[in-house]
Design a protein around this motif. Sequence first.
Motif, PDB file in Angstrom:
ATOM      1  N   GLU A 162      -9.351  10.233   8.687  1.00  0.00           N
ATOM      2  CA  GLU A 162      -9.611  11.411   7.867  1.00  0.00           C
ATOM      3  C   GLU A 162      -8.284  12.087   7.513  1.00  0.00           C
ATOM      4  N   GLY A 163      -8.130  12.435   6.263  1.00  0.00           N
ATOM      5  CA  GLY A 163      -6.896  13.080   5.831  1.00  0.00           C
ATOM      6  C   GLY A 163      -5.830  12.105   5.372  1.00  0.00           C
ATOM      7  N   ARG A 164      -6.126  10.789   5.435  1.00  0.00           N
ATOM      8  CA  ARG A 164      -5.163   9.789   4.937  1.00  0.00           C
ATOM      9  C   ARG A 164      -5.815   8.944   3.850  1.00  0.00           C
ATOM     10  N   VAL A 165      -5.009   8.613   2.839  1.00  0.00           N
ATOM     11  CA  VAL A 165      -5.501   7.780   1.746  1.00  0.00           C
ATOM     12  C   VAL A 165      -4.584   6.566   1.604  1.00  0.00           C
ATOM     13  N   TRP A 166      -5.211   5.370   1.662  1.00  0.00           N
ATOM     14  CA  TRP A 166      -4.489   4.111   1.456  1.00  0.00           C
ATOM     15  C   TRP A 166      -4.792   3.614   0.040  1.00  0.00           C
ATOM     16  N   TYR A 206       0.862  -1.186   0.000  1.00  0.00           N
ATOM     17  CA  TYR A 206       0.000   0.000   0.000  1.00  0.00           C
ATOM     18  C   TYR A 206       0.900   1.239   0.000  1.00  0.00           C
ATOM     19  N   THR A 207       0.436   2.285  -0.684  1.00  0.00           N
ATOM     20  CA  THR A 207       1.029   3.604  -0.554  1.00  0.00           C
ATOM     21  C   THR A 207       0.057   4.465   0.246  1.00  0.00           C
ATOM     22  N   VAL A 208       0.575   5.097   1.312  1.00  0.00           N
ATOM     23  CA  VAL A 208      -0.271   5.899   2.199  1.00  0.00           C
ATOM     24  C   VAL A 208       0.156   7.354   2.091  1.00  0.00           C
ATOM     25  N   THR A 209      -0.803   8.229   1.853  1.00  0.00           N
ATOM     26  CA  THR A 209      -0.545   9.665   1.828  1.00  0.00           C
ATOM     27  C   THR A 209      -1.464  10.349   2.836  1.00  0.00           C
ATOM     28  N   GLY A 210      -1.061  11.531   3.259  1.00  0.00           N
ATOM     29  CA  GLY A 210      -1.911  12.267   4.187  1.00  0.00           C
ATOM     30  C   GLY A 210      -1.155  12.841   5.363  1.00  0.00           C
ATOM     31  N   ASP A 211      -1.850  12.988   6.516  1.00  0.00           N
ATOM     32  CA  ASP A 211      -1.313  13.695   7.670  1.00  0.00           C
ATOM     33  C   ASP A 211      -0.666  12.739   8.670  1.00  0.00           C
ATOM     34  N   ASP A 212       0.269  13.284   9.439  1.00  0.00           N
ATOM     35  CA  ASP A 212       0.876  12.588  10.579  1.00  0.00           C
ATOM     36  C   ASP A 212       1.430  11.212  10.198  1.00  0.00           C
ATOM     37  N   LEU A 213       2.159  11.152   9.086  1.00  0.00           N
ATOM     38  CA  LEU A 213       2.665   9.857   8.621  1.00  0.00           C
ATOM     39  C   LEU A 213       3.797   9.337   9.504  1.00  0.00           C
ATOM     40  N   GLY A 214       4.514  10.225  10.146  1.00  0.00           N
ATOM     41  CA  GLY A 214       5.578   9.788  11.057  1.00  0.00           C
ATOM     42  C   GLY A 214       5.015   8.987  12.215  1.00  0.00           C
TER      43      GLY A 214
END
Length: 313
Positions: free
Chosen positions: A286-290, A236-244
């Motif tokens: 919310e704010g993250r896309v998998w 999976y590629t995950v984009t969005g907030d607070d990824l750390g």
Amino acid sequence: MSAAPNGQSDIVIDVRNLSKSFDGKVVVENLSMQVRRGRIHGFLGPNGSGKTTTIRMLCGLLTPDSGTGLCLGYDILTEQTEIKRRTGYMTQRFSLYSDLTIRENLEFIGRVFGLPDPASSASETIEKLGLGGRKDQLAGELSGGWKQRLALGACIMPKPELLLLDEPTAGVDPKARRDFWDEIHGLARDGLTVLVSTHYMDEAERCHEIAYIAYGHLLVQGTVKEIVAGAKLSTYTVTGDDLGDLAEKLKAAPGVEMVAPFGASLHVAGRDGAALDRVATDFQAEGRVWTRDEPSLEDVFIDLMTRAQDNYQ
């Protein structure tokens, strides 16, 4: 193994169970590999993995502690001089004379190798590699990319059958790397066999076949397509907030075997696709896309390194 110096076998390098230790520390252990004629074979692995030691055993500069093999039809244990005569070896460090010009360096190499007309051979190499505008420039004044091109010229001028390149593009700019690889592909089209070690994934993907070594062990070899398919990773590629923060939580999640940042996204991978789907559902926010993705070569190598055993521990 018996040598077949005059044969034109499709296999240029064929070694079995090579091992080498220094001061009691195993650097390469039971390594077996083959390289086919006219192919660019990438040799990948982290620093200290045994790449340089392996290359030096192949070209006759080091004698293995154990194992057997042929290089260009010659026995790597007993016919090292014959191998050296037919092999070009470009080391990591620039090793030509800084106080000589490009032309003088190449003419000197021609005399060392006993070429019948060193001046003509040097001129031919200068023309082939586009060095004409700098032929009278001192080697020590060249940029990294031009030094690299000069070093390549010195290797190919004696017309070797095999070219061994040890991290040849380290420290040069992206355009110089691209130009260098264009030259390598041109040489391969002319029939030269190339074994090249590199850290760069884009360079690995330009090789016909690759081998990956970690901590002295060869982990995988084959085409990029074969290696990626053989890893059997779901990604999976995950984009969005607070990824750390997300990355730290995912490392402990069942089914997750690799989490790695790629720019402004995370790559999350594992071998159990169903388990990974559950992780994606559980960590939706919310704010993250998998997004389901195909595993990249870099994903595979990060996964291999995660599972490899460090021989210095």
